[in-house]
Design a protein around this motif. Structure first.
Motif, PDB file in Angstrom:
ATOM      1  N   ARG A  54     -94.919  29.886   0.975  1.00 47.46           N
ATOM      2  CA  ARG A  54     -93.759  29.767   1.866  1.00 47.46           C
ATOM      3  C   ARG A  54     -94.096  30.201   3.287  1.00 47.46           C
ATOM      4  NH1 ARG A  54     -92.405  31.310  -3.061  1.00 47.46           N
ATOM      5  NH2 ARG A  54     -90.896  30.076  -4.253  1.00 47.46           N
ATOM      6  N   ALA A  55     -94.989  31.155   3.417  1.00 47.81           N
ATOM      7  CA  ALA A  55     -95.460  31.532   4.750  1.00 47.81           C
ATOM      8  C   ALA A  55     -96.247  30.378   5.373  1.00 47.81           C
ATOM      9  CB  ALA A  55     -96.326  32.784   4.666  1.00 47.81           C
ATOM     10  N   ILE A  56     -97.036  29.718   4.557  1.00 48.71           N
ATOM     11  CA  ILE A  56     -97.850  28.597   5.041  1.00 48.71           C
ATOM     12  C   ILE A  56     -96.955  27.447   5.492  1.00 48.71           C
ATOM     13  CG2 ILE A  56     -99.588  26.876   4.428  1.00 48.71           C
ATOM     14  CD1 ILE A  56    -100.654  28.963   2.359  1.00 48.71           C
ATOM     15  N   THR A  57     -95.949  27.110   4.698  1.00 46.31           N
ATOM     16  CA  THR A  57     -95.067  25.992   5.073  1.00 46.31           C
ATOM     17  C   THR A  57     -94.301  26.316   6.353  1.00 46.31           C
ATOM     18  OG1 THR A  57     -93.243  26.764   3.661  1.00 46.31           O
ATOM     19  CG2 THR A  57     -94.805  25.179   2.697  1.00 46.31           C
ATOM     20  N   GLN A  58     -93.917  27.580   6.529  1.00 43.21           N
ATOM     21  CA  GLN A  58     -93.201  27.949   7.759  1.00 43.21           C
ATOM     22  C   GLN A  58     -94.128  27.857   8.972  1.00 43.21           C
ATOM     23  OE1 GLN A  58     -90.164  31.235   7.398  1.00 43.21           O
ATOM     24  NE2 GLN A  58     -91.062  31.404   5.349  1.00 43.21           N
ATOM     25  N   TYR A  59     -95.371  28.232   8.795  1.00 37.17           N
ATOM     26  CA  TYR A  59     -96.342  28.068   9.877  1.00 37.17           C
ATOM     27  C   TYR A  59     -96.485  26.590  10.237  1.00 37.17           C
ATOM     28  CZ  TYR A  59    -100.901  27.392  12.060  1.00 37.17           C
ATOM     29  OH  TYR A  59    -101.908  26.976  12.892  1.00 37.17           O
ATOM     30  N   ILE A  60     -96.645  25.753   9.223  1.00 37.52           N
ATOM     31  CA  ILE A  60     -96.803  24.317   9.451  1.00 37.52           C
ATOM     32  C   ILE A  60     -95.586  23.757  10.184  1.00 37.52           C
ATOM     33  CG2 ILE A  60     -96.925  22.061   8.309  1.00 37.52           C
ATOM     34  CD1 ILE A  60     -98.534  23.522   6.056  1.00 37.52           C
ATOM     35  N   ALA A  61     -94.398  24.130   9.727  1.00 31.60           N
ATOM     36  CA  ALA A  61     -93.165  23.609  10.307  1.00 31.60           C
ATOM     37  C   ALA A  61     -92.998  24.019  11.763  1.00 31.60           C
ATOM     38  CB  ALA A  61     -91.967  24.086   9.486  1.00 31.60           C
ATOM     39  N   HIS A  62     -93.330  25.266  12.083  1.00 34.30           N
ATOM     40  CA  HIS A  62     -93.142  25.771  13.442  1.00 34.30           C
ATOM     41  C   HIS A  62     -94.293  25.401  14.371  1.00 34.30           C
ATOM     42  CE1 HIS A  62     -89.455  28.119  12.922  1.00 34.30           C
ATOM     43  NE2 HIS A  62     -89.912  28.445  11.727  1.00 34.30           N
ATOM     44  N   PHE A  63     -95.520  25.604  13.924  1.00 35.15           N
ATOM     45  CA  PHE A  63     -96.670  25.363  14.791  1.00 35.15           C
ATOM     46  C   PHE A  63     -96.824  23.876  15.097  1.00 35.15           C
ATOM     47  CE2 PHE A  63    -101.198  24.993  15.896  1.00 35.15           C
ATOM     48  CZ  PHE A  63    -101.291  25.996  16.848  1.00 35.15           C
ATOM     49  N   TYR A  64     -96.467  23.031  14.127  1.00 35.94           N
ATOM     50  CA  TYR A  64     -96.573  21.583  14.323  1.00 35.94           C
ATOM     51  C   TYR A  64     -95.177  20.962  14.446  1.00 35.94           C
ATOM     52  CZ  TYR A  64    -101.500  22.125  13.211  1.00 35.94           C
ATOM     53  OH  TYR A  64    -102.836  22.491  13.235  1.00 35.94           O
ATOM     54  N   SER A  65     -94.303  21.644  15.187  1.00 32.93           N
ATOM     55  CA  SER A  65     -92.919  21.183  15.333  1.00 32.93           C
ATOM     56  C   SER A  65     -92.823  19.819  16.019  1.00 32.93           C
ATOM     57  CB  SER A  65     -92.089  22.205  16.113  1.00 32.93           C
ATOM     58  OG  SER A  65     -92.633  22.403  17.411  1.00 32.93           O
ATOM     59  N   ASP A  66     -93.857  19.456  16.775  1.00 33.36           N
ATOM     60  CA  ASP A  66     -93.840  18.169  17.490  1.00 33.36           C
ATOM     61  C   ASP A  66     -94.398  17.027  16.641  1.00 33.36           C
ATOM     62  OD1 ASP A  66     -96.402  19.333  17.529  1.00 33.36           O
ATOM     63  OD2 ASP A  66     -96.972  18.256  19.358  1.00 33.36           O
ATOM     64  N   LYS A  67     -94.790  17.324  15.421  1.00 33.96           N
ATOM     65  CA  LYS A  67     -95.365  16.308  14.542  1.00 33.96           C
ATOM     66  C   LYS A  67     -94.388  15.929  13.423  1.00 33.96           C
ATOM     67  CE  LYS A  67     -99.502  16.731  16.490  1.00 33.96           C
ATOM     68  NZ  LYS A  67    -100.118  15.676  17.303  1.00 33.96           N
ATOM     69  N   GLY A  68     -94.460  14.688  12.975  1.00 34.50           N
ATOM     70  CA  GLY A  68     -93.728  14.251  11.777  1.00 34.50           C
ATOM     71  C   GLY A  68     -92.262  14.602  11.753  1.00 34.50           C
ATOM     72  N   ASN A  69     -91.780  14.974  10.567  1.00 38.06           N
ATOM     73  CA  ASN A  69     -90.374  15.295  10.367  1.00 38.06           C
ATOM     74  C   ASN A  69     -90.083  16.759  10.667  1.00 38.06           C
ATOM     75  OD1 ASN A  69     -89.717  12.646   9.379  1.00 38.06           O
ATOM     76  ND2 ASN A  69     -90.694  13.198   7.439  1.00 38.06           N
ATOM     77  N   GLN A  70     -88.930  17.023  11.254  1.00 38.77           N
ATOM     78  CA  GLN A  70     -88.522  18.393  11.540  1.00 38.77           C
ATOM     79  C   GLN A  70     -88.081  19.080  10.249  1.00 38.77           C
ATOM     80  OE1 GLN A  70     -88.757  20.137  14.475  1.00 38.77           O
ATOM     81  NE2 GLN A  70     -89.942  18.321  15.029  1.00 38.77           N
ATOM     82  N   LEU A  71     -88.652  20.231   9.958  1.00 32.67           N
ATOM     83  CA  LEU A  71     -88.358  20.951   8.718  1.00 32.67           C
ATOM     84  C   LEU A  71     -87.614  22.254   8.963  1.00 32.67           C
ATOM     85  CD1 LEU A  71     -91.815  20.449   6.980  1.00 32.67           C
ATOM     86  CD2 LEU A  71     -89.734  19.109   6.648  1.00 32.67           C
ATOM     87  N   VAL A  72     -87.381  22.560  10.231  1.00 34.79           N
ATOM     88  CA  VAL A  72     -86.638  23.764  10.606  1.00 34.79           C
ATOM     89  C   VAL A  72     -85.680  23.395  11.728  1.00 34.79           C
ATOM     90  CG1 VAL A  72     -88.380  25.446   9.921  1.00 34.79           C
ATOM     91  CG2 VAL A  72     -88.476  24.427  12.202  1.00 34.79           C
ATOM     92  N   SER A  73     -84.739  24.283  12.017  1.00 34.51           N
ATOM     93  CA  SER A  73     -83.818  24.103  13.129  1.00 34.51           C
ATOM     94  C   SER A  73     -84.029  25.229  14.123  1.00 34.51           C
ATOM     95  CB  SER A  73     -82.371  24.106  12.636  1.00 34.51           C
ATOM     96  OG  SER A  73     -82.153  23.050  11.718  1.00 34.51           O
ATOM     97  N   LEU A  74     -83.712  24.966  15.387  1.00 29.81           N
ATOM     98  CA  LEU A  74     -83.966  25.948  16.429  1.00 29.81           C
ATOM     99  C   LEU A  74     -82.738  26.786  16.771  1.00 29.81           C
ATOM    100  CD1 LEU A  74     -86.225  23.821  18.817  1.00 29.81           C
ATOM    101  CD2 LEU A  74     -86.911  25.422  17.033  1.00 29.81           C
ATOM    102  N   GLY A  75     -81.539  26.346  16.352  1.00 28.35           N
ATOM    103  CA  GLY A  75     -80.338  27.125  16.612  1.00 28.35           C
ATOM    104  C   GLY A  75     -80.335  28.407  15.791  1.00 28.35           C
ATOM    105  N   SER A  76     -79.822  29.492  16.374  1.00 25.71           N
ATOM    106  CA  SER A  76     -79.888  30.795  15.698  1.00 25.71           C
ATOM    107  C   SER A  76     -79.152  30.786  14.363  1.00 25.71           C
ATOM    108  CB  SER A  76     -79.318  31.891  16.606  1.00 25.71           C
ATOM    109  OG  SER A  76     -77.983  31.596  16.970  1.00 25.71           O
ATOM    110  N   LYS A  77     -77.994  30.121  14.293  1.00 24.44           N
ATOM    111  CA  LYS A  77     -77.252  30.074  13.035  1.00 24.44           C
ATOM    112  C   LYS A  77     -77.995  29.241  12.000  1.00 24.44           C
ATOM    113  CE  LYS A  77     -72.610  30.927  14.846  1.00 24.44           C
ATOM    114  NZ  LYS A  77     -71.227  30.402  14.987  1.00 24.44           N
TER     115      LYS A  77
END
Length: 209
Positions: free
Chosen positions: A69-92
């Motif tokens: 889960r740490a790895i997937t969060q790194y992938i989602a955030h570090f490569y936020s400009d690639k592929g599909n968005q897997l996280v949201s940037l709003g605080s809520k």
């Protein structure tokens, strides 16, 4: 050659989480097979990558991680400009995703993984499924799925109206359980059933099969 490397086993649900995330981001990577039945994950050089001796381990050039889960969060955030968005940037939204990941890791996965062990992996190893354990764990899973059913009545996915890591993390266990009698627990809940069909049909999910 520097780049992304995943050290794991293709049958491992934790390894599959990472592979799905990489496919969602359309990232190139090298997969290094770690043979679990030979205990390769408990020996050097793998134990250097994860001192707890569990797959997967991850490298992105000089950067190293373990825990899926740490790895997937790194992938989602570090490569936020690639592929599909897997996280949201709003605080809520971030808080909702964090909560969903906690629920999946502490409530859904332990129960689901026990059911996978009893019904899928034990027979593969020539062991007998403990039906009492299956009944006990299915009762626990039903309670979690009731929570998911309510949540999915309010939004298309568990954390929001778009697919996130919260949904992604459940896919490997669900894929296994769809081939067991436990499938009925998903089918009995209309919102859960539609959600399962959606997330397991994603190209990233199909690739890990």
């Amino acid at each position: 050659m520097a780049g992304i490397k995943v050290f794991g086993h293709p049958a491992s649900t934790a390894t599959r989480r990472v592979l799905i995330a990489l496919h969602e981001k359309n990232l190139d990577f090298e997969f290094v097979h770690i043979e679990l039945k030979d205990g390769e994950h408990k020996k050097e050089p793998f134990i250097f990558r994860n001192p707890f001796g569990k797959v997967p381990a991850f490298e992105d050039g000089d950067f190293k991680l373990f825990e899926s889960r740490a790895i997937t969060q790194y992938i989602a955030h570090f490569y936020s400009d690639k592929g599909n968005q897997l996280v949201s940037l709003g605080s809520k939204d971030i808080a909702g995703i964090a909560m969903g990941i906690e629920i999946e890791s502490h409530e859904f996965d332990p129960v689901g993984s026990k059911l996978v062990w009893e019904q899928v992996l034990k027979p593969l190893y020539g062991m007998t499924t403990d039906k009492t354990v299956v009944e006990e764990e299915e009762a626990k899973l039903a309670k979690v799925l009731d929570v998911y059913e309510h949540r999915l009545g309010e939004s298309k996915y568990l954390a929001s109206d778009h697919f996130t890591l919260v949904d992604l993390h459940t896919i490997p266990v669900i894929q296994y359980l769809l081939g067991t009698p436990t499938k009925k627990l998903f089918d009995e809940r209309p919102h859960v059933s539609a959600w399962v069909a959606d997330i397991t049909s994603r190209p990233s999910a199909q690739k890990v099969l």
